[in-house]
Design an enzyme around this catalytic site. Structure first.
Site, PDB file in Angstrom:
ATOM      1  N   ASP A  15      41.596  34.886  36.150  1.00  0.00           N
ATOM      2  CA  ASP A  15      40.791  35.841  35.345  1.00  0.00           C
ATOM      3  C   ASP A  15      39.471  35.148  34.591  1.00  0.00           C
ATOM      4  O   ASP A  15      39.631  34.145  34.565  1.00  0.00           O
ATOM      5  CB  ASP A  15      41.616  36.343  34.029  1.00  0.00           C
ATOM      6  CG  ASP A  15      40.968  37.755  33.433  1.00  0.00           C
ATOM      7  OD1 ASP A  15      39.978  38.250  34.224  1.00  0.00           O
ATOM      8  OD2 ASP A  15      41.604  37.966  32.579  1.00  0.00           O
ATOM      9  N   GLY A  18      33.664  37.018  35.808  1.00  0.00           N
ATOM     10  CA  GLY A  18      32.667  37.759  35.240  1.00  0.00           C
ATOM     11  C   GLY A  18      32.019  37.335  33.847  1.00  0.00           C
ATOM     12  O   GLY A  18      30.706  37.271  33.701  1.00  0.00           O
ATOM     13  N   TRP A  20      32.374  34.296  32.807  1.00  0.00           N
ATOM     14  CA  TRP A  20      31.884  32.891  33.222  1.00  0.00           C
ATOM     15  C   TRP A  20      30.298  33.101  33.699  1.00  0.00           C
ATOM     16  O   TRP A  20      29.685  32.539  33.209  1.00  0.00           O
ATOM     17  CB  TRP A  20      32.632  32.359  34.254  1.00  0.00           C
ATOM     18  CG  TRP A  20      32.265  31.039  34.784  1.00  0.00           C
ATOM     19  CD1 TRP A  20      32.560  29.780  34.205  1.00  0.00           C
ATOM     20  CD2 TRP A  20      31.258  30.668  35.793  1.00  0.00           C
ATOM     21  NE1 TRP A  20      32.141  28.874  34.849  1.00  0.00           N
ATOM     22  CE2 TRP A  20      31.198  29.291  35.990  1.00  0.00           C
ATOM     23  CE3 TRP A  20      30.540  31.559  36.625  1.00  0.00           C
ATOM     24  CZ2 TRP A  20      30.309  28.690  36.892  1.00  0.00           C
ATOM     25  CZ3 TRP A  20      29.380  30.812  37.840  1.00  0.00           C
ATOM     26  CH2 TRP A  20      29.747  29.436  37.743  1.00  0.00           C
ATOM     27  N   ASN A  63      41.619  47.480  40.236  1.00  0.00           N
ATOM     28  CA  ASN A  63      40.329  46.628  40.645  1.00  0.00           C
ATOM     29  C   ASN A  63      39.407  47.800  41.448  1.00  0.00           C
ATOM     30  O   ASN A  63      38.230  47.831  41.406  1.00  0.00           O
ATOM     31  CB  ASN A  63      40.624  45.703  41.397  1.00  0.00           C
ATOM     32  CG  ASN A  63      40.923  44.264  40.530  1.00  0.00           C
ATOM     33  OD1 ASN A  63      41.555  43.312  40.782  1.00  0.00           O
ATOM     34  ND2 ASN A  63      40.735  44.642  39.002  1.00  0.00           N
ATOM     35  N   ARG A 179      47.630  32.307  33.464  1.00  0.00           N
ATOM     36  CA  ARG A 179      46.587  33.291  33.302  1.00  0.00           C
ATOM     37  C   ARG A 179      45.275  32.521  32.610  1.00  0.00           C
ATOM     38  O   ARG A 179      45.555  32.025  31.646  1.00  0.00           O
ATOM     39  CB  ARG A 179      46.914  34.640  32.602  1.00  0.00           C
ATOM     40  CG  ARG A 179      45.753  35.420  32.539  1.00  0.00           C
ATOM     41  CD  ARG A 179      46.214  36.819  31.851  1.00  0.00           C
ATOM     42  NE  ARG A 179      44.889  37.603  32.164  1.00  0.00           N
ATOM     43  CZ  ARG A 179      44.796  38.915  32.452  1.00  0.00           C
ATOM     44  NH1 ARG A 179      46.154  39.802  32.515  1.00  0.00           N
ATOM     45  NH2 ARG A 179      43.898  39.677  32.563  1.00  0.00           N
ATOM     46  N   LEU A 186      50.312  40.382  31.334  1.00  0.00           N
ATOM     47  CA  LEU A 186      50.554  40.124  32.773  1.00  0.00           C
ATOM     48  C   LEU A 186      49.820  41.202  33.692  1.00  0.00           C
ATOM     49  O   LEU A 186      49.738  40.924  35.009  1.00  0.00           O
ATOM     50  CB  LEU A 186      52.144  40.297  33.055  1.00  0.00           C
ATOM     51  CG  LEU A 186      52.815  39.085  32.436  1.00  0.00           C
ATOM     52  CD1 LEU A 186      54.331  39.710  32.561  1.00  0.00           C
ATOM     53  CD2 LEU A 186      52.588  38.003  33.159  1.00  0.00           C
TER      54      LEU A 186
END
Length: 236
Positions: A15, A18, A20, A63, A179, A186
């Site tokens: 995760d 985007g 980043w 997604n 994560r 989760l």
């Protein structure tokens, strides 16, 4: 790191791609590109450490609700990654496996996935699971329907029988779920399999998750006592 405590199975929620990219003033797609390089690094490090199973949350059923251009880019990056890494996976003895229903995915992606799975099906050093078009709830419903179709009585259904209908059939449950990006949930990932998984959350975005960060998570795991419902005294 205590190599005697290396887990059999690690699962990762990759995760923060985007965010980043946004942090650097870049398009989200650049974050996803950087994320594929991190995936390559992590696969190699897990292989080096002797971890037998690695599961990467690559594309969830949810997604599909993302912008079409971003979804298209994700599939293009996945296809390029598989084509580029096919030789390396075979050389390292890494078997590619998919968790999820790929029938809804673009034909090009399905073809490449099936090709690489065929090419690596005899590999036995490590299994790399890509969770694609995956949903933990859907996986449980799918397994339930499969058992009903087989005509099993409720009294006949055990945890083992149920587990054998899951996408992860024949594999151990994750010892550790990681994560990245600071989110603490989760997100519909391996809901049946995670019953006794240790959870590790880090604020680091996925593109910045290095081999050192993976090692840090494994050191943390080594410091934990996994009791599986027992008391500490029972384990000594």
């Amino acid at each position: 790191m205590d190599t005697t405590s290396i887990p059999a199975h690690i699962a990762i929620i990759m995760d923060g791609n985007g965010r980043w990219a946004k942090q650097r003033g870049l398009p989200r797609t650049e974050g996803h590109k950087a994320g594929t390089e991190t995936a390559r690094t992590v696969v190699s490090r897990c292989h080096e450490l002797g971890i037998k199973h690695l599961t990467l949350y690559t594309f969830s059923k949810e997604n599909w609700s993302r912008p079409k251009a971003e979804v298209k880019t994700l599939f293009e990056l996945l296809t390029a990654f598989l084509k580029r890494e096919e030789k390396s996976l075979k050389e390292q003895g890494v078997k590619l496996n998919v968790l999820g229903d790929i029938n809804d995915m673009p034909m090009t992606v399905r073809q490449v996935l099936k090709h690489v799975m065929r090419q690596t099906q005899e590999c036995s050093t490590m299994t790399l699971n890509l969770a694609l078009n995956y949903s933990g709830r859907d996986e449980i419903l799918r397994a339930t329907r499969a058992l009903l179709e087989k005509g099993l009585e409720s009294s006949e259904i055990t945890e083992e029988i149920f587990s054998n209908e899951l996408w992860t059939a024949g594999q151990p449950d994750p010892d550790l779920i990681i994560r990245t990006s600071g989110e603490l949930r989760l997100s519909n990932y391996l809901l049946f399999q995670c019953a006794y998984s240790e959870l590790y959350f880090t604020d680091i975005y996925w593109p910045d998750f290095s081999s050192d960060e993976l090692d840090k998570a494994l050191v943390e795991l080594g410091h934990r006592q996994r009791r599986f419902g027992k008391t500490s005294d029972q384990l000594t």
